[in-house]
Write a protein that holds these residues in place. Structure first.
Motif: not given
Lengths: 330, 330
Positions: A125, A214, A239, A242-243, A246, A260, A262-263, A266-267, A270
């Motif tokens: 990232p 990473m 990964l 985890l994704i 999430l 989520a 609204a977020l 921003s995500l 990434l």
């Protein structure tokens, strides 16, 4: 430039996604493409040229025997097109082992290369990816091969990601030169000695650990194909797990869904930077031609990126740079 | 039960966090604890007994020579306390190599065990963890040792997580028995043959890949200590990188911060399940006593969990179960 030979039959979504990706690559990137496969099964190719190939090597077929037996397969014909000067590169999302075997048997090795290796870009990232090699071509390696992987990885990091002075790390289980198995200890000595660097501008930063892959600590991570493949799959799997967890949490209640949503802006950057669709695939380094190995699950978009990388590598002259890097010093 | 010997000097946050964790373990779990270390440096121990040890093995010290030389170190004294019947188990967040060496040299091996292995629980969201072993005790292994790791891993999965019929996978680079390096191919044959299973109730599910570790496909993943340590560190590193990038995205704007705040209750259970603080540490299997290896960065809470696991393992009789599992069939 000569067209990029695209294996139209390889991949979980072949041939539809492959043909769609090839057409988009021509439209968006202006890269010439020739499809390789059963023309009758390809649907609307938008006028792209097709190299006819009657056979298809299945995703789970044994690589060596398939390539020897199926001489009219799309993979073998794609590799032959590069060998014969009909195409400038090959791209496949098909059977990885068979892609390697086709490229090796038909294109041959760059003079001086002991074994080709798969170089896989690992996203970091906010930075350039880390190049991991060998990611699975050679389950058993010698220290001398690993030194060549370092040389080839440096060329790839430079040509593919513009890294001027790639930092090379040797994957081990501790930073000290004495840590690791016998292969790692022997390779560490050879890499530390430094004669391999030549004019590549590389820097050996010593042993690195799995946790460094990473991060921005290292640009090229060298390892044998067994360890490299385990590390790559472990990284992808963790990964993915985890994704998935999430996304499930994001969808666990009305409140969570609203938050989520609204977020999400921003995500998104990434998410895009971590998506294997966008990495453009791995490259088989050491064969005498450009061979891009795309993920089996490649979509049309992933194929566009892989074809774009193939064209970049051809134009940049990566095969010549690899030959120079591995040539023995006078 | 006899007290758990806790290395008060080991770990990035020692001795304060270790002493605090030990006191909490006594209060919350009712587990008896004896601290091992320099009593003058431990602060308020809340009346806990202390085994005096004047030396401290540094986190980055060479394991073998330190343990041989520093006979009055907290790690060596903790292992001796178990050997001498003064303590029922040892717990340390200190130098992992020195913890292994202390336990091996002072407690000795369980009869029939060739090499002890580190078993590390890997969290799986919504399920029991996967036990990965060897996570780093033996950089080089034989096929016979890996078979014993399978036997010991099954006992640990059963005693620690209550898994009645643990599914054992062999870490490789493809599901087919022919995939992998020579060690994996030889081990696959021995595991498939099945004599090792005995009365453990285990099931061999064949080769697994790195991507399977964090899934519900397998309960015990067997590998050599080099590959296992690389996989463990790669997994930890990729999760850490992704979580750091997520937290940065959550904090990237006022809108994101508000949304992330609303989402947090949904994410908390996931965050807690992935936190190494909550796994209770790894266990060194095969030494003649319970030895729990806690993360170097352990907090007081992590120590409470590790001490709780040590007590559970003692009460459950894991050492006896391990001895039975590895005993040669009559």
């Amino acid at each position: 430039m000569l067209p990029i030979a695209v294996d139209a039959m390889g991949g979980d979504n072949a041939p539809a996604a492959i043909v769609a990706g090839a057409r988009l690559a021509v439209e968006e990137l202006g890269v010439p493409v020739v499809l390789v496969g059963r023309s009758a099964e390809l649907g609307d190719t938008g006028g792209l040229d097709v190299i006819e190939a009657s056979e298809v090597i299945a995703m789970d077929a044994d690589a060596g025997s398939s390539v020897r037996r199926m001489k009219d397969s799309s993979l073998v014909r794609a590799a032959e097109a590069v060998r014969d000067g009909v195409a400038s590169a090959m791209v496949s999302a098909g059977n990885t082992g068979a892609t390697m075997a086709s490229a090796l048997l038909r294109m041959g090795r760059i003079r001086g290369v002991s074994r080709p290796a798969i170089a896989t870009p690992i996203p970091v990232p906010g930075s350039t990816p880390t190049v991991l090699l060998d990611a699975g071509a050679n389950a058993e390696c010698s220290a001398e091969w690993l030194v060549q992987f370092a040389q080839m990885g440096v060329v790839f990091a430079s040509d593919r990601f513009g890294i001027a002075r790639p930092r090379v790390g040797l994957l081990s289980i501790g930073e000290e030169p004495t840590k690791g198995n016998p292969l790692v200890k022997e390779t560490h000595e050879l890499l530390a000695e430094g004669a391999w660097i030549g004019s590549t501008g590389a820097e050996f930063v010593g042993n690195v650990e799995g946790r460094d892959i990473m991060t921005t600590e290292v640009d090229v991570v060298v390892t044998d194909g067994f360890t490299g493949n385990v590390a790559l799959k472990t990284l992808e799997g963790s990964l993915k797990t985890l994704i998935a967890a999430l996304l499930a949490a994001f969808d666990s209640s009305d409140e969570a869904r609203t938050a989520a949503g609204a977020l999400w802006p921003s995500l998104l950057p990434l998410y895009a930077s971590m998506d294997p669709e966008n990495t453009g695939g791995a490259m088989l380094l050491g064969v005498d031609g450009v061979c891009i190995i795309s993920h089996g699950s490649s979509s049309a978009r992933a194929m566009v990126n892989a074809i774009g990388v193939a064209a970049d590598m051809v134009r940049g002259g990566v095969v010549g740079h690899l030959a120079t890097a591995v040539a023995p010093a006078d």
